[in-house]
Scaffold this active site. Sequence first.
Site, PDB file in Angstrom:
ATOM      1  CD  GLN A  90       4.813  -5.646  11.340  1.00  0.00           C
ATOM      2  OE1 GLN A  90       5.619  -6.146  10.859  1.00  0.00           O
ATOM      3  NE2 GLN A  90       4.808  -4.259  11.274  1.00  0.00           N
ATOM      4  CG  HIS A 120       5.783   2.853   1.365  1.00  0.00           C
ATOM      5  ND1 HIS A 120       4.633   3.234   1.517  1.00  0.00           N
ATOM      6  CD2 HIS A 120       6.113   2.087   2.589  1.00  0.00           C
ATOM      7  CE1 HIS A 120       3.934   2.430   2.543  1.00  0.00           C
ATOM      8  NE2 HIS A 120       4.896   1.937   3.061  1.00  0.00           N
ATOM      9  N   GLY A 122      11.674   4.201   7.292  1.00  0.00           N
ATOM     10  CA  GLY A 122      11.106   5.641   7.759  1.00  0.00           C
ATOM     11  C   GLY A 122      11.517   5.638   9.053  1.00  0.00           C
ATOM     12  CG  ASN A 170      -1.794   1.168   1.033  1.00  0.00           C
ATOM     13  OD1 ASN A 170      -2.144   2.082   1.912  1.00  0.00           O
ATOM     14  ND2 ASN A 170      -2.946   1.081  -0.339  1.00  0.00           N
TER      15      ASN A 170
HETATM   16  O1  PAF Z   1       7.250  -0.658   8.669  1.00  0.00           O
HETATM   17  C1  PAF Z   1       6.738  -1.347   7.909  1.00  0.00           C
HETATM   18  O2  PAF Z   1       5.937  -1.352   7.189  1.00  0.00           O
HETATM   19  C2  PAF Z   1       6.945  -2.920   8.787  1.00  0.00           C
HETATM   20  O3  PAF Z   1       6.733  -2.659  10.117  1.00  0.00           O
HETATM   21  C3  PAF Z   1       7.946  -3.712   8.280  1.00  0.00           C
HETATM   22  C4  PAF Z   1       9.203  -2.961   8.720  1.00  0.00           C
HETATM   23  C5  PAF Z   1       7.939  -3.693   6.659  1.00  0.00           C
HETATM   24  C6  PAF Z   1       8.167  -5.061   8.935  1.00  0.00           C
HETATM   25  O4  PAF Z   1       6.740  -5.623   8.600  1.00  0.00           O
END
Ligand code: PAF
Length: 296
Positions: free
Chosen positions: A61, A37, A150, A32
């Site tokens: 997570q 990004h 980030g 997304n």
């Molecule tokens: O920041 C994110 O998008 C996520 O926490 C990561 C670092 C890709 C780990 O799943």
Amino acid sequence: MLDLADAGGVAAACGAWRRDGNSIALVPTMGNLHAGHLALVDRARVLAERVVVSLYVNPTQFGANEDLASYPRTPVEDLAALRAAGVDLVYRPAEAEIYPRGPARAFGVRVPSAYADTLCGTFRPGHFDGVASVVLRLLLQVRPDVAVFGEKDYQQLLVIRRLVADLRLAVDIEGVPVIREPDGLAMSSRNRYLTAAQRRQAPALYRALVAAADALAAGQVPDEVSRRGVETIAAAGLRPQYFEVRGADDLVPAPAAGQALRVLVAAHAGTTRLIDNIAVPPHPRALANGVDVTEN
Ligand code: PAF
């Protein structure tokens, strides 16, 4: 030329690049993709000859009541954006490529309490263990020279830096400053959950952070700055979880004299949880609980 690879394809492509003497940057994402990004990708392209982006919504997570099922997944748009950004390889693993025996039976990283049980970790138990576990797996699979993250997820960035230092992994961790909308709202995949009214409230977070950074630079003590931050955000109609002044390098609540500070905030707009943070240059004095603790 952009390739979409599975784990075997990533190993083969990265192995060939390494043999050819090319450096590799990894940008781990959950997809997304937005301009935040793409700023990571831009940085990665400066830092290495080959850029790999991973797209994987990591289940370990997310807490039981969080938005794993509804987390926005936009693979077609993501691939188009990465192609336009000049990425060499996209790794979009199936779950079995990251967790061969399933997430519940996976070995994992335990993040020490000083990093895991504070700020966001207080409200998202187990979150940083899940982040560290998946990032370690991605680093071991891709074996990049540098991985780019980030600063919007500032606590995550510090956790990953500590993980890499603690395990002596041969990879540099690069942080990229927060990318913001014109009104200051930090870009986030979760911004799309906001209603029009919540979207108007949300920039109050950044305004409160800027005010806090100014107040600290003017010598106000952290406790007072935090209290005001919470009040300001609540007055804007958001529900603050925390508004804290911490040491920029270690997140300690009472940073030593001369240490750079970071002000960090988390708040809900409706059911959407937003986070943000701002840097504050080193303060000449150590300020703890309203008391100047600098030694003469
Ligand atoms: O920041 C994110 O998008 C996520 O926490 C990561 C670092 C890709 C780990 O799943």
